[in-house]
Design a protein around this motif. Sequence first.
Motif, mmCIF file in Angstrom:
data_model
loop_
_atom_site.group_PDB
_atom_site.id
_atom_site.type_symbol
_atom_site.label_atom_id
_atom_site.label_comp_id
_atom_site.label_asym_id
_atom_site.label_seq_id
_atom_site.Cartn_x
_atom_site.Cartn_y
_atom_site.Cartn_z
ATOM 1 N N GLY A 222 0.786 -1.229 0.000
ATOM 2 C CA GLY A 222 0.000 0.000 0.000
ATOM 3 C C GLY A 222 0.811 1.269 0.000
ATOM 4 N N ASP A 223 1.778 1.383 -0.899
ATOM 5 C CA ASP A 223 2.508 2.644 -1.077
ATOM 6 C C ASP A 223 2.364 3.089 -2.521
ATOM 7 O OD1 ASP A 223 5.315 1.913 -2.599
ATOM 8 O OD2 ASP A 223 4.619 0.259 -1.353
ATOM 9 N N VAL A 224 2.706 4.333 -2.778
ATOM 10 C CA VAL A 224 2.413 4.937 -4.087
ATOM 11 C C VAL A 224 3.051 4.156 -5.231
ATOM 12 C CG1 VAL A 224 2.832 6.959 -5.531
ATOM 13 C CG2 VAL A 224 2.024 7.256 -3.193
ATOM 14 N N ALA A 225 4.334 3.849 -5.114
ATOM 15 C CA ALA A 225 5.037 3.203 -6.224
ATOM 16 C C ALA A 225 4.419 1.848 -6.560
ATOM 17 C CB ALA A 225 6.515 3.041 -5.890
ATOM 18 N N HIS A 226 4.122 1.031 -5.538
ATOM 19 C CA HIS A 226 3.598 -0.298 -5.807
ATOM 20 C C HIS A 226 2.136 -0.261 -6.237
ATOM 21 C CE1 HIS A 226 7.224 -1.636 -3.563
ATOM 22 N NE2 HIS A 226 7.127 -2.664 -4.377
ATOM 23 N N VAL A 227 1.373 0.688 -5.729
ATOM 24 C CA VAL A 227 -0.009 0.805 -6.190
ATOM 25 C C VAL A 227 -0.033 1.220 -7.664
ATOM 26 C CG1 VAL A 227 -2.132 2.156 -5.946
ATOM 27 C CG2 VAL A 227 -1.006 1.231 -3.915
ATOM 28 N N VAL A 228 0.834 2.151 -8.034
ATOM 29 C CA VAL A 228 0.938 2.533 -9.448
ATOM 30 C C VAL A 228 1.375 1.331 -10.277
ATOM 31 C CG1 VAL A 228 2.235 3.935 -11.106
ATOM 32 C CG2 VAL A 228 1.368 4.972 -8.994
ATOM 33 N N LEU A 229 2.382 0.597 -9.779
ATOM 34 C CA LEU A 229 2.912 -0.552 -10.510
ATOM 35 C C LEU A 229 1.843 -1.617 -10.731
ATOM 36 C CD1 LEU A 229 5.314 -2.314 -11.565
ATOM 37 C CD2 LEU A 229 5.593 -3.080 -9.198
ATOM 38 N N PHE A 230 1.279 -2.143 -9.636
ATOM 39 C CA PHE A 230 0.347 -3.253 -9.766
ATOM 40 C C PHE A 230 -1.002 -2.810 -10.331
ATOM 41 C CE2 PHE A 230 3.191 -4.936 -6.350
ATOM 42 C CZ PHE A 230 3.680 -6.008 -7.079
ATOM 43 N N GLY A 231 -1.430 -1.594 -9.995
ATOM 44 C CA GLY A 231 -2.672 -1.096 -10.568
ATOM 45 C C GLY A 231 -2.575 -0.934 -12.075
ATOM 46 N N THR A 232 -1.422 -0.456 -12.550
ATOM 47 C CA THR A 232 -1.229 -0.303 -13.994
ATOM 48 C C THR A 232 -1.181 -1.659 -14.682
ATOM 49 O OG1 THR A 232 -0.002 1.753 -13.628
ATOM 50 C CG2 THR A 232 0.252 0.688 -15.768
ATOM 51 N N PHE A 233 -0.510 -2.623 -14.048
ATOM 52 C CA PHE A 233 -0.478 -3.967 -14.616
ATOM 53 C C PHE A 233 -1.888 -4.543 -14.751
ATOM 54 C CE2 PHE A 233 4.092 -5.198 -13.210
ATOM 55 C CZ PHE A 233 4.590 -4.597 -14.353
ATOM 56 N N ALA A 234 -2.701 -4.361 -13.719
ATOM 57 C CA ALA A 234 -4.059 -4.893 -13.757
ATOM 58 C C ALA A 234 -4.867 -4.258 -14.891
ATOM 59 C CB ALA A 234 -4.746 -4.665 -12.414
ATOM 60 N N LEU A 235 -4.765 -2.937 -15.033
ATOM 61 C CA LEU A 235 -5.480 -2.254 -16.109
ATOM 62 C C LEU A 235 -4.939 -2.670 -17.475
ATOM 63 C CD1 LEU A 235 -5.792 1.341 -14.591
ATOM 64 C CD2 LEU A 235 -7.613 -0.355 -14.871
ATOM 65 N N PHE A 236 -3.619 -2.814 -17.562
ATOM 66 C CA PHE A 236 -2.981 -3.246 -18.809
ATOM 67 C C PHE A 236 -3.512 -4.611 -19.226
ATOM 68 C CE2 PHE A 236 0.435 -5.762 -20.740
ATOM 69 C CZ PHE A 236 0.728 -5.009 -21.869
ATOM 70 N N ALA A 237 -3.652 -5.520 -18.259
ATOM 71 C CA ALA A 237 -4.132 -6.863 -18.572
ATOM 72 C C ALA A 237 -5.598 -6.845 -18.994
ATOM 73 C CB ALA A 237 -3.939 -7.771 -17.363
ATOM 74 N N VAL A 238 -6.420 -6.057 -18.291
ATOM 75 C CA VAL A 238 -7.849 -6.015 -18.598
ATOM 76 C C VAL A 238 -8.104 -5.443 -19.985
ATOM 77 C CG1 VAL A 238 -10.037 -4.938 -17.963
ATOM 78 C CG2 VAL A 238 -8.577 -5.918 -16.182
ATOM 79 N N PHE A 239 -7.466 -4.316 -20.288
ATOM 80 C CA PHE A 239 -7.703 -3.673 -21.583
ATOM 81 C C PHE A 239 -6.823 -4.265 -22.678
ATOM 82 C CE2 PHE A 239 -9.206 -0.444 -18.570
ATOM 83 C CZ PHE A 239 -10.461 -0.207 -19.091
ATOM 84 N N GLY A 240 -5.747 -4.965 -22.292
ATOM 85 C CA GLY A 240 -4.889 -5.572 -23.295
ATOM 86 C C GLY A 240 -5.607 -6.635 -24.100
ATOM 87 N N GLY A 241 -6.549 -7.352 -23.468
ATOM 88 C CA GLY A 241 -7.304 -8.357 -24.201
ATOM 89 C C GLY A 241 -8.090 -7.761 -25.355
ATOM 90 N N ARG A 242 -8.628 -6.581 -25.158
ATOM 91 C CA ARG A 242 -9.374 -5.928 -26.237
ATOM 92 C C ARG A 242 -8.450 -5.549 -27.392
ATOM 93 N NH1 ARG A 242 -13.419 -1.752 -22.948
ATOM 94 N NH2 ARG A 242 -14.304 -3.322 -21.519
ATOM 95 N N LEU A 243 -7.249 -5.086 -27.051
ATOM 96 C CA LEU A 243 -6.290 -4.727 -28.090
ATOM 97 C C LEU A 243 -5.836 -5.951 -28.873
ATOM 98 C CD1 LEU A 243 -4.094 -2.147 -26.128
ATOM 99 C CD2 LEU A 243 -5.922 -1.680 -27.757
ATOM 100 N N VAL A 244 -5.613 -7.060 -28.152
ATOM 101 C CA VAL A 244 -5.214 -8.297 -28.821
ATOM 102 C C VAL A 244 -6.343 -8.801 -29.714
ATOM 103 C CG1 VAL A 244 -4.540 -10.697 -28.484
ATOM 104 C CG2 VAL A 244 -3.577 -8.923 -27.017
ATOM 105 N N ASP A 245 -7.583 -8.731 -29.235
ATOM 106 C CA ASP A 245 -8.726 -9.148 -30.054
ATOM 107 C C ASP A 245 -8.789 -8.345 -31.349
ATOM 108 O OD1 ASP A 245 -9.655 -11.134 -28.398
ATOM 109 O OD2 ASP A 245 -11.145 -9.879 -27.389
ATOM 110 N N ARG A 246 -8.584 -7.051 -31.243
ATOM 111 C CA ARG A 246 -8.654 -6.202 -32.431
ATOM 112 C C ARG A 246 -7.559 -6.562 -33.433
ATOM 113 N NH1 ARG A 246 -9.150 -0.048 -31.031
ATOM 114 N NH2 ARG A 246 -6.977 -0.367 -30.365
ATOM 115 N N ARG A 247 -6.346 -6.813 -32.912
ATOM 116 C CA ARG A 247 -5.237 -7.161 -33.803
ATOM 117 C C ARG A 247 -5.448 -8.534 -34.429
ATOM 118 N NH1 ARG A 247 -0.427 -9.761 -32.678
ATOM 119 N NH2 ARG A 247 -0.682 -9.491 -30.430
#
Length: 221
Positions: A138-163
């Motif tokens: 629960g610190d800024v760097a790790h929340v940014v890190l893991f939160g970004t990874f989670a969003l990247f994974a969720v929206f990455g599927g849509r990008l892969v589907d489109r490609r």
Amino acid sequence: MGWFEFNAACLAFFLTHSIPVRPPVRPWLQARLGQTGFTVAYSLLSLAALGWIIGAAGRAPHVPLWPWAPWHNHLVLVLMLPVCLLLALSIARPNPLSFGGARNADFDPARAGVVRLSRHPLLLALALWAAAHVLPNGDVAHVVLFGTFALFAVFGGRLVDRRKRREMGPEWQRTINALAAAPLTSALATPAQGVRLVLGAVLYTALIAAHPHLFGVSPLQ
């Protein structure tokens, strides 16, 4: 170095995960490295970038957002088991609908394994892994890190589907329809899948044992 290394690692991570797979770059690299060579090189580059960004988050200034609680570790232990099982079921198996598939020409929608449950099982594993690690870090760097990874994974599927829809043409929709028509039992009902599940359980146990040595903290505390 303050926030400089963390910012540089974040930039490097997203550049190494976006540039090599762009339409002008990927065919050029595959022509020189071959499909297997490209997959191996891209995987090693991704792992190196992942290792750097995780290490950089640990070295960034510690700015706490919430206190740690024991149940945070319990949540991680619960979610990491399906993560390890998904990895074991996904790696080095045919999957023309996502990235990282092996022997995609052999893909059979009627015997799709874990792909019957998720077109992007590796991204699903990444999302669960990242989401599980937000609370206990629960610190800024790790929340940014893991939160970004989670969003990247969720929206990455849509990008892969489109490609993939663009690359496969009408075959993409035919494969999706055939996959949806396959029974859910095809996801796990083979001896090979059973072996992979055992390997996933072994990976889960190994990660728990290695975590204190790799990251300096035990998930069992």
